[in-house]
Design an enzyme around this catalytic site. Structure first.
Site, PDB file in Angstrom:
ATOM      1  N   ASP A 169      21.727   1.309  -3.221  1.00  0.00           N
ATOM      2  CA  ASP A 169      20.494   0.594  -3.554  1.00  0.00           C
ATOM      3  C   ASP A 169      20.185  -0.309  -2.364  1.00  0.00           C
ATOM      4  OD1 ASP A 169      18.481  -1.058  -4.408  1.00  0.00           O
ATOM      5  OD2 ASP A 169      19.461  -1.648  -6.279  1.00  0.00           O
TER       6      ASP A 169
ATOM      7  N   GLY B 194      16.841   6.731   1.131  1.00  0.00           N
ATOM      8  CA  GLY B 194      15.840   7.501   0.382  1.00  0.00           C
ATOM      9  C   GLY B 194      15.891   8.970   0.773  1.00  0.00           C
TER      10      GLY B 194
ATOM     11  N   SER C 241       3.571   3.034   7.176  1.00  0.00           N
ATOM     12  CA  SER C 241       2.545   3.843   6.508  1.00  0.00           C
ATOM     13  C   SER C 241       1.205   3.587   7.187  1.00  0.00           C
ATOM     14  CB  SER C 241       2.442   3.460   5.028  1.00  0.00           C
ATOM     15  OG  SER C 241       1.253   4.003   4.470  1.00  0.00           O
TER      16      SER C 241
ATOM     17  N   TYR D 210       2.208  -2.696  -1.791  1.00  0.00           N
ATOM     18  CA  TYR D 210       2.744  -1.606  -0.956  1.00  0.00           C
ATOM     19  C   TYR D 210       2.230  -1.712   0.477  1.00  0.00           C
ATOM     20  CZ  TYR D 210       3.538   3.061   0.912  1.00  0.00           C
ATOM     21  OH  TYR D 210       3.920   4.115   1.701  1.00  0.00           O
TER      22      TYR D 210
HETATM   23  N1  LIG Z   1       4.247  10.508   0.871  1.00  0.00           N
HETATM   24  C1  LIG Z   1       3.307   9.791   1.482  1.00  0.00           C
HETATM   25  O1  LIG Z   1       2.114  10.025   1.353  1.00  0.00           O
HETATM   26  C2  LIG Z   1       3.713   8.650   2.387  1.00  0.00           C
HETATM   27  C3  LIG Z   1       2.741   8.140   3.268  1.00  0.00           C
HETATM   28  C4  LIG Z   1       3.092   7.083   4.109  1.00  0.00           C
HETATM   29  C5  LIG Z   1       4.383   6.572   4.066  1.00  0.00           C
HETATM   30  N2  LIG Z   1       5.285   7.102   3.194  1.00  0.00           N
HETATM   31  C6  LIG Z   1       6.626   6.525   3.187  1.00  0.00           C
HETATM   32  O2  LIG Z   1       7.559   7.564   3.412  1.00  0.00           O
HETATM   33  C7  LIG Z   1       8.761   7.268   2.723  1.00  0.00           C
HETATM   34  C8  LIG Z   1       9.148   8.413   1.800  1.00  0.00           C
HETATM   35  O3  LIG Z   1       8.070   8.691   0.925  1.00  0.00           O
HETATM   36  P1  LIG Z   1       8.112   9.890  -0.124  1.00  0.00           P
HETATM   37  O4  LIG Z   1       6.718  10.364  -0.309  1.00  0.00           O
HETATM   38  O5  LIG Z   1       9.174  10.860   0.233  1.00  0.00           O
HETATM   39  O6  LIG Z   1       8.494   9.060  -1.433  1.00  0.00           O
HETATM   40  P2  LIG Z   1       9.544   9.349  -2.594  1.00  0.00           P
HETATM   41  O7  LIG Z   1       9.242   8.336  -3.649  1.00  0.00           O
HETATM   42  O8  LIG Z   1       9.537  10.782  -2.969  1.00  0.00           O
HETATM   43  O9  LIG Z   1      10.918   9.019  -1.889  1.00  0.00           O
HETATM   44  C9  LIG Z   1      11.411   7.720  -1.791  1.00  0.00           C
HETATM   45  C10 LIG Z   1      12.915   7.803  -1.908  1.00  0.00           C
HETATM   46  O10 LIG Z   1      13.421   6.475  -1.840  1.00  0.00           O
HETATM   47  C11 LIG Z   1      14.391   6.336  -2.845  1.00  0.00           C
HETATM   48  N3  LIG Z   1      14.531   4.942  -3.254  1.00  0.00           N
HETATM   49  C12 LIG Z   1      13.640   4.194  -3.967  1.00  0.00           C
HETATM   50  N4  LIG Z   1      14.158   2.974  -4.185  1.00  0.00           N
HETATM   51  C13 LIG Z   1      15.380   2.952  -3.595  1.00  0.00           C
HETATM   52  C14 LIG Z   1      16.391   1.965  -3.483  1.00  0.00           C
HETATM   53  N5  LIG Z   1      16.252   0.756  -4.039  1.00  0.00           N
HETATM   54  N6  LIG Z   1      17.506   2.272  -2.786  1.00  0.00           N
HETATM   55  C15 LIG Z   1      17.673   3.503  -2.242  1.00  0.00           C
HETATM   56  N7  LIG Z   1      16.755   4.486  -2.332  1.00  0.00           N
HETATM   57  C16 LIG Z   1      15.617   4.203  -3.005  1.00  0.00           C
HETATM   58  C17 LIG Z   1      13.879   7.194  -3.995  1.00  0.00           C
HETATM   59  O11 LIG Z   1      14.908   7.484  -4.935  1.00  0.00           O
HETATM   60  C18 LIG Z   1      13.357   8.412  -3.251  1.00  0.00           C
HETATM   61  O12 LIG Z   1      14.372   9.372  -3.056  1.00  0.00           O
HETATM   62  C19 LIG Z   1       8.522   5.935   2.008  1.00  0.00           C
HETATM   63  O13 LIG Z   1       8.932   4.886   2.842  1.00  0.00           O
HETATM   64  C20 LIG Z   1       7.009   5.917   1.869  1.00  0.00           C
HETATM   65  O14 LIG Z   1       6.515   4.616   1.720  1.00  0.00           O
HETATM   66  C21 LIG Z   1       4.979   8.110   2.357  1.00  0.00           C
END
Ligand SMILES: NC(=O)c1ccc[n+]([C@@H]2O[C@H](COP(=O)([O-])OP(=O)(O)OC[C@H]3O[C@@H](n4cnc5c(N)ncnc54)[C@H](O)[C@@H]3O)[C@@H](O)[C@H]2O)c1
Length: 251
Positions: A60, A12, A142, A155
């Site tokens: 993926d 990601g 998270s 989630y």
């Molecule tokens: N932003 C927040 O508030 C927050 C809070 C707590 C935890 N998180 C966690 O932090 C991480 C990143 O969050 P973010 O806000 O940058 O989200 P985001 O959705 O912007 O980024 C997620 C990334 O994962 C990639 N992805 C999704 N499915 C995929 C797959 N099957 N294979 C490969 N890549 C895949 C997406 O293309 C994207 O680039 C995640 O694990 C999210 O759960 C985020």
């Protein structure tokens, strides 16, 4: 440079928190494999433009063959895998709803990425780490798993699973000198979250007010903990989940 000579895979990594992780690890000297279903080349270009080493591998995380190809590509190009950051997840696209309205296939699709994905990646890279008698796996959980946030049962459950997986993997991989930890971010203004009024601005205020440090959280607020967990400074720490959320959850 605290990660000079290390090789890191960040799933990601094409945008948001994952992109910030890629750039932070590269700044500390690590070579980066940007793994994502989205195009990670812009992140690679930023890293190489700053003098670092990186390549993009379309991956993926829910597809075992794709993840196997990722591990092989990392070893072919950079010769080894020192660090795996399991960051990919379905999050920013979620719409809050009652658990009564979550369809079974929606549940399964999210779990395939958020929970089976980290398992697939750990299973693919662990043999290389075991052979090297060294490695770091950092799972992105998270704070919602500790708060029990409403409106996204699949989630939050997946992230609770990531915390449990971190503990079990730490036990299984400890004898091989591979350490496994997790970071639990609070609501973080990654691009997709900041651009979505359902998560940002006024909608984020109750979360911000629940913090000891009452401001928005940015992706770069997480990179200090990430580099620490990727570096030798945390060598005797494993199975732990570090909450980085401005002091909303205190455990
Ligand atoms: N932003 C927040 O508030 C927050 C809070 C707590 C935890 N998180 C966690 O932090 C991480 C990143 O969050 P973010 O806000 O940058 O989200 P985001 O959705 O912007 O980024 C997620 C990334 O994962 C990639 N992805 C999704 N499915 C995929 C797959 N099957 N294979 C490969 N890549 C895949 C997406 O293309 C994207 O680039 C995640 O694990 C999210 O759960 C985020």
């Amino acid at each position: 440079m605290r990660l000079s000579g290390k090789v890191a895979i960040v799933t990601g990594g094409a945008r948001g928190i994952g992109a910030a992780f890629c750039e932070a690890l590269a700044r500390e000297g690590a070579s980066i494999v940007v793994a994502d279903v989205l195009d990670g080349q812009p992140v690679v270009d930023r890293i190489t433009g700053a003098g670092g080493r990186a390549f993009y591998c379309r991956t993926d995380v829910a597809d075992r063959a794709s993840v196997t190809g990722l591990a092989q590509a990392a070893v072919e190009v950079f010769g080894k895998i020192d660090i795996l950051v399991n960051n990919a997840a379905i999050f920013a696209s979620l719409v809050k709803k009652s658990f009564l309205d979550i369809e079974s296939d929606e549940w399964d699709g999210l779990m395939a990425v958020n929970l089976r994905g980290p398992f697939e990646c750990a299973r693919a890279v662990a043999p290389f780490m075991i052979a090297a008698k060294s490695g770091r796996i950092i799972n992105i959980a998270s704070g919602t798993a500790f708060k029990g946030v409403q409106g996204m049962l699949h989630y939050v459950t997946s992230k609770g699973g990531v915390v449990a997986m971190t503990r079990c993997l730490a036990r299984e991989l400890g004898p091989h000198n591979v350490v496994v930890n997790a970071i639990a971010p609070g609501l973080t203004m990654s691009e997709a979250i900041a651009d979505n009024p359902a998560w940002s601005g006024k909608a984020a205020q109750p979360t911000v007010m629940s913090r000891a440090l009452q401001r928005d959280q940015a992706p770069d607020d997480l990179t200090g903990a990430l580099v620490f967990l990727a570096s030798d400074e945390s060598a005797f720490m494993t199975g732990q989940t570090m909450v980085v959320d401005g002091g909303a959850v205190m455990r």
